[in-house]
Scaffold this active site. Sequence first.
Site, PDB file in Angstrom:
ATOM      1  N   SER A  25      -7.556 -12.583 -11.850  1.00  0.00           N
ATOM      2  CA  SER A  25      -6.779 -11.414 -11.395  1.00  0.00           C
ATOM      3  C   SER A  25      -5.852 -10.893 -12.491  1.00  0.00           C
ATOM      4  O   SER A  25      -5.134  -9.921 -12.287  1.00  0.00           O
ATOM      5  CB  SER A  25      -5.958 -11.771 -10.155  1.00  0.00           C
ATOM      6  OG  SER A  25      -5.171 -12.915 -10.380  1.00  0.00           O
ATOM      7  N   ASN A 112       0.807 -20.137  -4.441  1.00  0.00           N
ATOM      8  CA  ASN A 112       0.781 -19.387  -3.174  1.00  0.00           C
ATOM      9  C   ASN A 112       2.153 -18.824  -2.803  1.00  0.00           C
ATOM     10  O   ASN A 112       2.277 -17.655  -2.443  1.00  0.00           O
ATOM     11  CB  ASN A 112       0.244 -20.275  -2.048  1.00  0.00           C
ATOM     12  CG  ASN A 112      -1.169 -20.763  -2.341  1.00  0.00           C
ATOM     13  OD1 ASN A 112      -1.816 -20.257  -3.269  1.00  0.00           O
ATOM     14  ND2 ASN A 112      -1.645 -21.733  -1.579  1.00  0.00           N
ATOM     15  N   THR A 157       0.236  28.656  15.710  1.00  0.00           N
ATOM     16  CA  THR A 157      -0.337  27.514  16.423  1.00  0.00           C
ATOM     17  C   THR A 157      -1.831  27.782  16.426  1.00  0.00           C
ATOM     18  O   THR A 157      -2.249  28.947  16.484  1.00  0.00           O
ATOM     19  CB  THR A 157       0.190  27.386  17.876  1.00  0.00           C
ATOM     20  OG1 THR A 157      -0.204  28.552  18.598  1.00  0.00           O
ATOM     21  CG2 THR A 157       1.712  27.261  17.922  1.00  0.00           C
ATOM     22  N   HIS A 158      -2.623  26.748  16.325  1.00  0.00           N
ATOM     23  CA  HIS A 158      -4.086  26.902  16.209  1.00  0.00           C
ATOM     24  C   HIS A 158      -4.464  27.766  15.004  1.00  0.00           C
ATOM     25  O   HIS A 158      -5.531  28.383  14.999  1.00  0.00           O
ATOM     26  CB  HIS A 158      -4.690  27.516  17.478  1.00  0.00           C
ATOM     27  CG  HIS A 158      -4.227  26.870  18.741  1.00  0.00           C
ATOM     28  ND1 HIS A 158      -4.914  25.854  19.366  1.00  0.00           N
ATOM     29  CD2 HIS A 158      -3.118  27.087  19.493  1.00  0.00           C
ATOM     30  CE1 HIS A 158      -4.269  25.486  20.452  1.00  0.00           C
ATOM     31  NE2 HIS A 158      -3.157  26.210  20.544  1.00  0.00           N
ATOM     32  N   SER A 279     -10.069  28.705 -14.096  1.00  0.00           N
ATOM     33  CA  SER A 279     -11.466  28.317 -13.961  1.00  0.00           C
ATOM     34  C   SER A 279     -12.122  28.445 -15.328  1.00  0.00           C
ATOM     35  O   SER A 279     -11.719  29.276 -16.134  1.00  0.00           O
ATOM     36  CB  SER A 279     -12.151  29.234 -12.954  1.00  0.00           C
ATOM     37  OG  SER A 279     -13.530  29.364 -13.258  1.00  0.00           O
ATOM     38  N   LYS A 285      -9.456  33.532 -11.894  1.00  0.00           N
ATOM     39  CA  LYS A 285      -9.014  32.474 -10.989  1.00  0.00           C
ATOM     40  C   LYS A 285      -7.687  31.842 -11.381  1.00  0.00           C
ATOM     41  O   LYS A 285      -7.376  31.656 -12.537  1.00  0.00           O
ATOM     42  CB  LYS A 285     -10.058  31.338 -10.938  1.00  0.00           C
ATOM     43  CG  LYS A 285     -11.330  31.672 -10.207  1.00  0.00           C
ATOM     44  CD  LYS A 285     -11.153  31.946  -8.711  1.00  0.00           C
ATOM     45  CE  LYS A 285     -10.791  30.724  -7.914  1.00  0.00           C
ATOM     46  NZ  LYS A 285     -11.914  29.780  -7.804  1.00  0.00           N
ATOM     47  N   ASN A 287      -5.935  28.459  -9.719  1.00  0.00           N
ATOM     48  CA  ASN A 287      -6.242  27.479  -8.675  1.00  0.00           C
ATOM     49  C   ASN A 287      -5.064  26.557  -8.365  1.00  0.00           C
ATOM     50  O   ASN A 287      -4.334  26.154  -9.266  1.00  0.00           O
ATOM     51  CB  ASN A 287      -7.437  26.624  -9.105  1.00  0.00           C
ATOM     52  CG  ASN A 287      -8.713  27.444  -9.194  1.00  0.00           C
ATOM     53  OD1 ASN A 287      -8.875  28.422  -8.457  1.00  0.00           O
ATOM     54  ND2 ASN A 287      -9.596  27.061 -10.089  1.00  0.00           N
ATOM     55  N   GLU A 292      -4.079  20.486  -4.110  1.00  0.00           N
ATOM     56  CA  GLU A 292      -5.413  19.982  -3.779  1.00  0.00           C
ATOM     57  C   GLU A 292      -5.546  18.506  -4.142  1.00  0.00           C
ATOM     58  O   GLU A 292      -6.117  17.712  -3.399  1.00  0.00           O
ATOM     59  CB  GLU A 292      -6.475  20.786  -4.526  1.00  0.00           C
ATOM     60  CG  GLU A 292      -6.669  22.187  -3.973  1.00  0.00           C
ATOM     61  CD  GLU A 292      -7.654  22.983  -4.796  1.00  0.00           C
ATOM     62  OE1 GLU A 292      -8.670  23.415  -4.246  1.00  0.00           O
ATOM     63  OE2 GLU A 292      -7.414  23.187  -6.008  1.00  0.00           O
ATOM     64  N   TYR A 319      -3.123 -19.974   2.990  1.00  0.00           N
ATOM     65  CA  TYR A 319      -3.606 -19.138   1.888  1.00  0.00           C
ATOM     66  C   TYR A 319      -5.125 -19.201   1.798  1.00  0.00           C
ATOM     67  O   TYR A 319      -5.733 -20.260   1.953  1.00  0.00           O
ATOM     68  CB  TYR A 319      -2.994 -19.599   0.547  1.00  0.00           C
ATOM     69  CG  TYR A 319      -3.498 -18.758  -0.614  1.00  0.00           C
ATOM     70  CD1 TYR A 319      -2.866 -17.572  -0.959  1.00  0.00           C
ATOM     71  CD2 TYR A 319      -4.637 -19.138  -1.332  1.00  0.00           C
ATOM     72  CE1 TYR A 319      -3.351 -16.776  -1.997  1.00  0.00           C
ATOM     73  CE2 TYR A 319      -5.128 -18.347  -2.368  1.00  0.00           C
ATOM     74  CZ  TYR A 319      -4.474 -17.171  -2.687  1.00  0.00           C
ATOM     75  OH  TYR A 319      -4.954 -16.383  -3.709  1.00  0.00           O
ATOM     76  N   LYS A 327      -3.599  -6.927  -3.997  1.00  0.00           N
ATOM     77  CA  LYS A 327      -2.797  -6.297  -5.051  1.00  0.00           C
ATOM     78  C   LYS A 327      -3.257  -4.918  -5.510  1.00  0.00           C
ATOM     79  O   LYS A 327      -2.448  -3.994  -5.600  1.00  0.00           O
ATOM     80  CB  LYS A 327      -2.713  -7.230  -6.256  1.00  0.00           C
ATOM     81  CG  LYS A 327      -1.809  -8.399  -6.002  1.00  0.00           C
ATOM     82  CD  LYS A 327      -1.923  -9.419  -7.077  1.00  0.00           C
ATOM     83  CE  LYS A 327      -1.706 -10.820  -6.550  1.00  0.00           C
ATOM     84  NZ  LYS A 327      -2.490 -11.160  -5.344  1.00  0.00           N
TER      85      LYS A 327
HETATM   86  N1  ARG Z   1      -4.075 -15.050  -8.292  1.00  0.00           N
HETATM   87  C1  ARG Z   1      -3.820 -15.576  -6.994  1.00  0.00           C
HETATM   88  C2  ARG Z   1      -3.522 -14.457  -5.997  1.00  0.00           C
HETATM   89  O1  ARG Z   1      -3.298 -13.396  -6.432  1.00  0.00           O
HETATM   90  C3  ARG Z   1      -2.623 -16.484  -7.050  1.00  0.00           C
HETATM   91  C4  ARG Z   1      -2.623 -17.496  -5.987  1.00  0.00           C
HETATM   92  C5  ARG Z   1      -3.748 -18.456  -6.152  1.00  0.00           C
HETATM   93  N2  ARG Z   1      -3.652 -19.555  -5.280  1.00  0.00           N
HETATM   94  C6  ARG Z   1      -4.689 -20.341  -5.075  1.00  0.00           C
HETATM   95  N3  ARG Z   1      -4.513 -21.342  -4.241  1.00  0.00           N
HETATM   96  N4  ARG Z   1      -5.841 -20.195  -5.649  1.00  0.00           N
HETATM   97  O2  ARG Z   1      -3.526 -14.623  -4.822  1.00  0.00           O
END
Ligand code: ARG
Length: 461
Positions: A25, A112, A157-158, A279, A285, A287, A292, A319, A327
């Site tokens: 990660s 964790n 409205t509408h 454009s 144009k 825009n 948007e 966990y 994330k």
């Molecule tokens: N990179 C992990 C996460 O984002 C960290 C926690 C990992 N914990 C584990 N028991 N493998 O959740």
Amino acid sequence: MTEQQTWSQRFESALHPAIARFNASIGFDIELIEYDLTGSQAHAKMLAHTGIISPEEGNLLVTGLEQIRQEYRQGTFNPGIDAEDVHFAVERRLTEIVGDVGKKLHTARSRNDQVGTDTRLYLRDQIQKIKNQLREFQAVLLDLAEKNIETLIPGYTHLQRAQPLSLAHHLLAYFHMAQRDWERLVDVYRRVNISPLGCGALAGTTFPIDRHYTAELLDFENIYANSLDGVSDRDFAIEFLCAASLIMVHLSRLSEEVILWSSEEFRFVTLKDSCATGSSIMPQKKNPDVPELVRGKTGRVFGHLQAMLVMMKGLPLAYNKDLQEDKEGLFDSVNTVKACLEAITILLKEGLEFRTQRLAQAVTEDFSNATDVADYLAARGVPFREAYNLVGKVVKTSIVAGKLLKDLKLEEWQQIHPAFAADIYEVISPRQVVAARNSYGGTGFAQVRNALLAARVQIKK
Ligand code: ARG
């Protein structure tokens, strides 16, 4: 995995390189590094404070972590995929800097509770930033409203012409949506601001830690009462994504209106060059890319909310690696909301020009004063439903005759009902139609002035 081996001796062979990449990660959780360092410093101080490590060891860990912070800020700390995640990357670098004592940092802690702590610290910061941006957005709405109390705009409205409005009243509607958004973030913050640090992997720890001490160092309001819940709860992130989704709903609705208003069909606003695009083929144009894009980006924030809900729904305690998936969507939602708030605020501040002449004209071209005719009769004793039916007939015959209500002669009015008098013309003029809606929260100018004053007070809190 020889080089990157962090696992215990029970492992004999390294991870397959593709699996290492799949598992890692670090590519995105590097975003958490400053929070990880801060959290680890608090943990190290607590270990020293409780005598689990010596004061000297505690100091070494804290200063080593600070050095990593400097290295990161200077751009010299760039951990690769072999570090797996930001937590391992920091621990490994710490041990390089301070030696074996670095290996003590993870005493009485798990990744964790660590990652849960980092994510909360990150989100706390981001919530404050978004709250500030909402305040700027609100202030710009108020300035624009202030200038346009007497500017009239058709109300719908509408998407059918309904009753004319003070433009300020229309803008203030968005102010109030933003106010609820702001208040929702205040509320979400309370549940983000709870420390899971010290919950360990899932069951707490055998060491005599002091969770209140780390919570205090990190400015957490409270600590999780249950270790299993502490390491596996992501309600706070889901709540944030709900709040973020509603912010996007509001920005997207405003965007949609700006897009409509800037069209040739409405011609209510002109986009200034600084906030519009052209454009590549059609030279005429101009825009509305900004609104948007805001409207378009809304979907991804809703998507992240949905993804997080589904990710959580089947997880057994405590966990599970699924949680690593919390994330990217969270970071992307934060970045999207911030970028959209910034762009919309600039658009409102300097990118829009309301075409007041055209607006003044627009409110005279329709039957949006018909309710006022019915109200006129109702105020003179005619039961409202009867008055409503009468005026319906007048509208029908006027459309056939190609006239508007203001074009009817007094005799015609009096043939319809003897209660009509010469003041009917004033009553159905757009300005009076707006001014007369002086009920609390209505569009009447007096109401709008009061609402503006109250709004100014509200954003000072
Ligand atoms: N990179 C992990 C996460 O984002 C960290 C926690 C990992 N914990 C584990 N028991 N493998 O959740």
